[in-house]
Design a protein around this motif. Structure first.
Motif, PDB file in Angstrom:
ATOM      1  N   MET A   1       0.798  -1.034  -0.129  1.00 57.60           N
ATOM      2  CA  MET A   1      -0.037  -0.028   0.008  1.00 57.60           C
ATOM      3  C   MET A   1       0.740   1.071   0.133  1.00 57.60           C
ATOM      4  O   MET A   1       0.462   2.242  -0.237  1.00 57.60           O
ATOM      5  CB  MET A   1      -1.049  -0.063   1.323  1.00 57.60           C
TER       6      MET A   1
ATOM      7  N   LYS B   1       0.489   4.129  -2.522  1.00 60.92           N
ATOM      8  CA  LYS B   1      -0.998   4.394  -2.896  1.00 60.92           C
ATOM      9  C   LYS B   1      -1.223   6.001  -2.254  1.00 60.92           C
ATOM     10  O   LYS B   1      -0.756   6.243  -1.401  1.00 60.92           O
ATOM     11  CB  LYS B   1      -1.820   3.384  -2.411  1.00 60.92           C
TER      12      LYS B   1
ATOM     13  N   ALA C   1      -6.916  -1.591  -7.873  1.00 63.73           N
ATOM     14  CA  ALA C   1      -7.899  -1.936  -7.035  1.00 63.73           C
ATOM     15  C   ALA C   1      -8.300  -0.548  -6.145  1.00 63.73           C
ATOM     16  O   ALA C   1      -8.095  -0.579  -5.068  1.00 63.73           O
ATOM     17  CB  ALA C   1      -6.924  -2.879  -5.965  1.00 63.73           C
TER      18      ALA C   1
ATOM     19  N   ARG D   1     -10.875   1.796  -3.954  1.00 65.84           N
ATOM     20  CA  ARG D   1     -11.800   1.810  -3.012  1.00 65.84           C
ATOM     21  C   ARG D   1     -12.395   3.257  -2.582  1.00 65.84           C
ATOM     22  O   ARG D   1     -11.824   4.250  -2.646  1.00 65.84           O
ATOM     23  CB  ARG D   1     -11.116   1.207  -1.783  1.00 65.84           C
TER      24      ARG D   1
ATOM     25  N   THR E   1      -7.841  -0.416   3.649  1.00 64.46           N
ATOM     26  CA  THR E   1      -6.264  -1.218   3.529  1.00 64.46           C
ATOM     27  C   THR E   1      -6.258  -2.624   3.653  1.00 64.46           C
ATOM     28  O   THR E   1      -5.561  -3.225   3.160  1.00 64.46           O
ATOM     29  CB  THR E   1      -5.203  -0.649   4.686  1.00 64.46           C
ATOM     30  N   ALA E   2      -7.254  -3.278   4.244  1.00 64.23           N
ATOM     31  CA  ALA E   2      -7.309  -4.836   4.933  1.00 64.23           C
ATOM     32  C   ALA E   2      -7.446  -5.401   3.214  1.00 64.23           C
ATOM     33  O   ALA E   2      -8.562  -5.355   2.798  1.00 64.23           O
ATOM     34  CB  ALA E   2      -8.295  -5.121   5.720  1.00 64.23           C
ATOM     35  N   PRO E   3      -6.391  -6.537   3.225  1.00 65.09           N
ATOM     36  CA  PRO E   3      -6.744  -7.507   2.148  1.00 65.09           C
ATOM     37  C   PRO E   3      -7.975  -8.264   2.124  1.00 65.09           C
ATOM     38  O   PRO E   3      -8.595  -8.437   1.085  1.00 65.09           O
ATOM     39  CB  PRO E   3      -5.453  -8.320   1.960  1.00 65.09           C
ATOM     40  N   GLU E   4      -8.570  -8.392   3.359  1.00 62.66           N
ATOM     41  CA  GLU E   4      -9.605  -9.510   3.351  1.00 62.66           C
ATOM     42  C   GLU E   4     -10.951  -8.516   2.997  1.00 62.66           C
ATOM     43  O   GLU E   4     -11.961  -9.351   2.707  1.00 62.66           O
ATOM     44  CB  GLU E   4      -9.819  -9.961   4.871  1.00 62.66           C
ATOM     45  N   THR E   5     -10.992  -7.321   2.681  1.00 66.25           N
ATOM     46  CA  THR E   5     -12.088  -6.572   2.461  1.00 66.25           C
ATOM     47  C   THR E   5     -12.192  -6.376   0.831  1.00 66.25           C
ATOM     48  O   THR E   5     -13.149  -5.802   0.221  1.00 66.25           O
ATOM     49  CB  THR E   5     -12.326  -5.353   3.063  1.00 66.25           C
ATOM     50  N   GLU E   6     -11.397  -6.920   0.188  1.00 64.75           N
ATOM     51  CA  GLU E   6     -11.071  -6.676  -1.105  1.00 64.75           C
ATOM     52  C   GLU E   6     -12.303  -6.991  -1.981  1.00 64.75           C
ATOM     53  O   GLU E   6     -12.685  -6.579  -3.017  1.00 64.75           O
ATOM     54  CB  GLU E   6      -9.874  -7.478  -1.797  1.00 64.75           C
TER      55      GLU E   6
END
Length: 283
Positions: free
Chosen positions: A1, A4, A131, A133, A237-242
């Motif tokens: 990140m 970004k 990616a 958000r 930032t969390a990968p699991e929310t992609e």
């Protein structure tokens, strides 16, 4: 990140400032926006010193003015070649009926329409990143909200005005906007959140004496802005929310069920079209 760029509205105070500091400490380029230029520049310098990150910038933005929103979006697009995460954090509460410069009820105009327009104007930059958000700060107050399309300009007058109802309506509008943006733009991961009851000046600025007094006495029991920023940071930032989009998260970073009105697809579509008309953009 670390490479970004993140844009945060209301980044000069409270939750927004706490969010900006953490992201800057992680080495990201952070752009904060707020109404007061002198304060914004001072906060920018303070955050640079605290984080040891020179890549913190300020852009003037008054969400109560569509002209200011367009100018801010134009300046951002001119100064930066990418936008990875847009955090629509700024929000207001008032006990009295107030109108934006464009004639909309304050809560609806600032909390929803200003961010709706800003997101639309910055969408090309978002879609130009791999990616993107969008993180929208809403509230559990949306459970009590309803959209009164006949009173979005304060047509019913001061006597019929309720600050709490107007606030709930604006937070519901944010949820509906979140869901519809997620449906229309599959590439943009868009989610909303409730930050908790946070120890800021939010409830004191424009409240009547009763609410202001209540807020003052309850402040010691409220959470610190750094804690209130946790879900914004998680969704940014969390990968699991992609792979999660169009959802609502609480202050513990848990996904919550939407209120019945927030889950209404027809209402979300109608609000989107009305918001396009009100802000003067294409659907």
């Amino acid at each position: 990140m670390q490479d970004k760029t993140i844009f945060i509205t209301g980044g000069t105070d409270g939750i927004g400032r706490a969010t900006a500091l953490t992201l800057a400490q992680q080495g990201m380029r952070v752009v904060i926006a707020g109404r007061n230029t002198a304060k914004g520049m001072a906060v920018c310098q303070q955050l640079q010193k605290q984080s040891q990150n020179p890549e913190i910038h300020y852009i003037p933005l008054n969400l109560a003015s569509f002209t200011s929103v367009r100018e801010a979006a134009g300046r951002f697009s001119q100064d930066f070649n990418r936008l990875d995460v847009l955090i629509n954090n700024a929000g207001v509460f008032s006990s009295k009926l107030r109108l934006t410069k464009d004639g909309f009820e304050w809560h609806f105009g600032i909390n929803h329409l200003g961010h709706f327009l800003l997101t639309h104007l910055l969408k090309p930059l978002l879609l130009n990143t791999p990616a993107p958000r969008v993180v929208n700060v809403s509230s559990v107050a949306h459970y009590h909200g309803k959209i009164n399309f006949d009173n979005l300009r304060g047509e019913c007058g001061p006597a019929a005005f309720s600050g709490l109802e107007a606030y709930a309506q604006s937070k519901l509008a944010i949820l509906l906007f979140t869901r519809e943006l997620a449906r229309r733009e599959k590439r943009i991961v868009t989610n909303a959140l409730h930050p908790g009851v946070v120890r800021t000046r939010f409830g004191n600025k424009y409240s009547n004496w009763g609410l202001s007094l209540f807020w003052h006495f309850w402040k010691p029991f409220m959470c610190h802005p750094q804690r209130g920023a946790k879900t914004s940071l998680y969704l940014a930032t969390a990968p699991e929310t992609e792979g999660v989009s169009g959802a609502f998260f609480d202050e513990q970073q848990r996904q919550r069920d939407l209120g019945a009105m927030a889950g209404n697809d027809m209402l979300a579509c109608k609000l989107w079209k009305e918001s396009c008309r009100m802000t003067g953009i294409g659907s």
